[in-house]
Design a protein around this motif. Sequence first.
Motif, PDB file in Angstrom:
ATOM      1  N   LYS A 136       0.782  -1.172  -0.189  1.00 50.02           N
ATOM      2  CA  LYS A 136      -0.149   0.003  -0.114  1.00 50.02           C
ATOM      3  C   LYS A 136       0.963   1.200  -0.095  1.00 50.02           C
ATOM      4  N   GLN A 137       2.185   1.138   0.259  1.00 45.48           N
ATOM      5  CA  GLN A 137       3.039   2.437   0.861  1.00 45.48           C
ATOM      6  C   GLN A 137       4.483   2.236   0.304  1.00 45.48           C
ATOM      7  N   LEU A 138       5.074   2.859  -0.271  1.00 44.73           N
ATOM      8  CA  LEU A 138       6.540   2.825  -0.770  1.00 44.73           C
ATOM      9  C   LEU A 138       7.388   3.566   0.334  1.00 44.73           C
ATOM     10  N   ARG A 139       7.975   2.983   0.980  1.00 51.88           N
ATOM     11  CA  ARG A 139       8.925   3.694   2.026  1.00 51.88           C
ATOM     12  C   ARG A 139      10.250   3.856   1.262  1.00 51.88           C
ATOM     13  N   ILE A 140      10.590   5.117   0.725  1.00 52.92           N
ATOM     14  CA  ILE A 140      11.664   5.472   0.167  1.00 52.92           C
ATOM     15  C   ILE A 140      13.000   5.584   1.143  1.00 52.92           C
ATOM     16  N   LEU A 141      14.061   4.475   0.963  1.00 53.99           N
ATOM     17  CA  LEU A 141      15.175   4.603   1.811  1.00 53.99           C
ATOM     18  C   LEU A 141      16.420   5.328   1.595  1.00 53.99           C
ATOM     19  N   THR A 142      16.621   5.317   0.100  1.00 56.57           N
ATOM     20  CA  THR A 142      17.649   6.417  -0.298  1.00 56.57           C
ATOM     21  C   THR A 142      17.356   6.551  -1.941  1.00 56.57           C
ATOM     22  N   THR A 143      17.916   7.545  -2.317  1.00 54.27           N
ATOM     23  CA  THR A 143      18.116   7.814  -3.964  1.00 54.27           C
ATOM     24  C   THR A 143      19.171   8.296  -4.269  1.00 54.27           C
ATOM     25  N   ARG A 144      19.625   8.331  -5.449  1.00 56.11           N
ATOM     26  CA  ARG A 144      20.706   9.146  -6.115  1.00 56.11           C
ATOM     27  C   ARG A 144      20.399   8.999  -7.689  1.00 56.11           C
ATOM     28  N   ARG A 145      21.150   9.864  -8.263  1.00 58.29           N
ATOM     29  CA  ARG A 145      21.220   9.763  -9.840  1.00 58.29           C
ATOM     30  C   ARG A 145      21.937   8.295 -10.293  1.00 58.29           C
ATOM     31  N   LEU A 146      21.428   7.884 -11.662  1.00 62.70           N
ATOM     32  CA  LEU A 146      21.877   6.870 -12.102  1.00 62.70           C
ATOM     33  C   LEU A 146      23.545   7.237 -12.621  1.00 62.70           C
ATOM     34  N   SER A 147      24.154   5.962 -12.321  1.00 64.69           N
ATOM     35  CA  SER A 147      25.657   6.160 -12.779  1.00 64.69           C
ATOM     36  C   SER A 147      25.620   5.885 -14.177  1.00 64.69           C
ATOM     37  N   GLU A 148      26.927   6.094 -14.799  1.00 65.12           N
ATOM     38  CA  GLU A 148      26.841   5.791 -16.219  1.00 65.12           C
ATOM     39  C   GLU A 148      26.670   4.641 -16.715  1.00 65.12           C
ATOM     40  N   SER A 149      27.154   3.475 -15.791  1.00 69.12           N
ATOM     41  CA  SER A 149      27.066   1.945 -16.428  1.00 69.12           C
ATOM     42  C   SER A 149      25.564   1.780 -15.897  1.00 69.12           C
ATOM     43  N   GLU A 150      24.758   2.242 -14.908  1.00 64.44           N
ATOM     44  CA  GLU A 150      23.398   1.862 -14.785  1.00 64.44           C
ATOM     45  C   GLU A 150      22.690   2.648 -15.783  1.00 64.44           C
ATOM     46  N   ASN A 151      22.942   3.984 -16.124  1.00 64.91           N
ATOM     47  CA  ASN A 151      22.102   4.527 -17.331  1.00 64.91           C
ATOM     48  C   ASN A 151      22.393   3.512 -18.549  1.00 64.91           C
ATOM     49  N   HIS A 152      23.548   3.088 -18.802  1.00 64.21           N
ATOM     50  CA  HIS A 152      23.832   2.209 -19.868  1.00 64.21           C
ATOM     51  C   HIS A 152      22.618   1.114 -19.755  1.00 64.21           C
ATOM     52  N   TYR A 153      22.793   0.347 -18.868  1.00 61.18           N
ATOM     53  CA  TYR A 153      21.892  -0.980 -18.297  1.00 61.18           C
ATOM     54  C   TYR A 153      20.441  -0.669 -18.716  1.00 61.18           C
ATOM     55  N   TYR A 154      19.841   0.545 -18.266  1.00 61.06           N
ATOM     56  CA  TYR A 154      18.523   1.092 -18.407  1.00 61.06           C
ATOM     57  C   TYR A 154      18.362   1.318 -19.795  1.00 61.06           C
ATOM     58  N   GLU A 155      19.278   1.885 -20.609  1.00 62.29           N
ATOM     59  CA  GLU A 155      19.005   2.373 -22.094  1.00 62.29           C
ATOM     60  C   GLU A 155      18.917   0.850 -22.835  1.00 62.29           C
ATOM     61  N   ARG A 156      19.902   0.005 -22.328  1.00 63.26           N
ATOM     62  CA  ARG A 156      20.010  -1.509 -23.284  1.00 63.26           C
ATOM     63  C   ARG A 156      18.802  -2.163 -22.887  1.00 63.26           C
ATOM     64  N   LYS A 157      18.283  -2.108 -21.698  1.00 67.89           N
ATOM     65  CA  LYS A 157      16.791  -2.787 -21.405  1.00 67.89           C
ATOM     66  C   LYS A 157      15.532  -2.087 -22.254  1.00 67.89           C
ATOM     67  N   LEU A 158      15.733  -0.859 -22.206  1.00 75.29           N
ATOM     68  CA  LEU A 158      14.759  -0.046 -22.935  1.00 75.29           C
ATOM     69  C   LEU A 158      14.721  -0.535 -24.438  1.00 75.29           C
ATOM     70  N   ARG A 159      15.921  -0.674 -25.117  1.00 73.58           N
ATOM     71  CA  ARG A 159      15.897  -1.032 -26.420  1.00 73.58           C
ATOM     72  C   ARG A 159      15.370  -2.541 -26.632  1.00 73.58           C
ATOM     73  N   GLU A 160      15.546  -3.373 -25.762  1.00 72.41           N
ATOM     74  CA  GLU A 160      15.243  -4.670 -25.786  1.00 72.41           C
ATOM     75  C   GLU A 160      13.507  -4.791 -25.895  1.00 72.41           C
ATOM     76  N   VAL A 161      13.046  -3.810 -25.243  1.00 74.07           N
ATOM     77  CA  VAL A 161      11.760  -3.672 -24.944  1.00 74.07           C
ATOM     78  C   VAL A 161      10.743  -3.200 -26.399  1.00 74.07           C
ATOM     79  N   LEU A 162      11.842  -2.013 -26.613  1.00 74.31           N
ATOM     80  CA  LEU A 162      11.222  -1.683 -27.966  1.00 74.31           C
ATOM     81  C   LEU A 162      11.676  -2.186 -29.081  1.00 74.31           C
TER      82      LEU A 162
END
Length: 91
Positions: free
Chosen positions: A65-91
């Motif tokens: 019912k609730q999301l408790r946010i523990l911590t956040t930060r901007r994506l690192s370069e490698s994490e952003n690359h992983y996100y973009e790669r997964k996005l291309r796989e879906v599209l």
Amino acid sequence: MEFDWSLVPALSAQNRQQIEECFEDPFNLKLMPEEPLAKDHHRFFCLGKDTAQNGWFIVYTTNGKQLRILTTRRLSESENHYYERKLREVL
């Protein structure tokens, strides 16, 4: 879904809005570590982008019912690359 910000009180209202947008990102990646970090609750990771296309790495717990946010930060370069790669796989 309701958000609990009590563990990250220093986040600005703008950053909170950006984080919430990441959970609405239709291409976000929600992951669970192989080993639970605590016996009483599981921590999850969310890699997503806000409407301005800023990438965020979010660690959170949920009770369904609730999301408790523990911590956040901007994506690192490698994490952003992983996100973009997964996005291309879906599209």
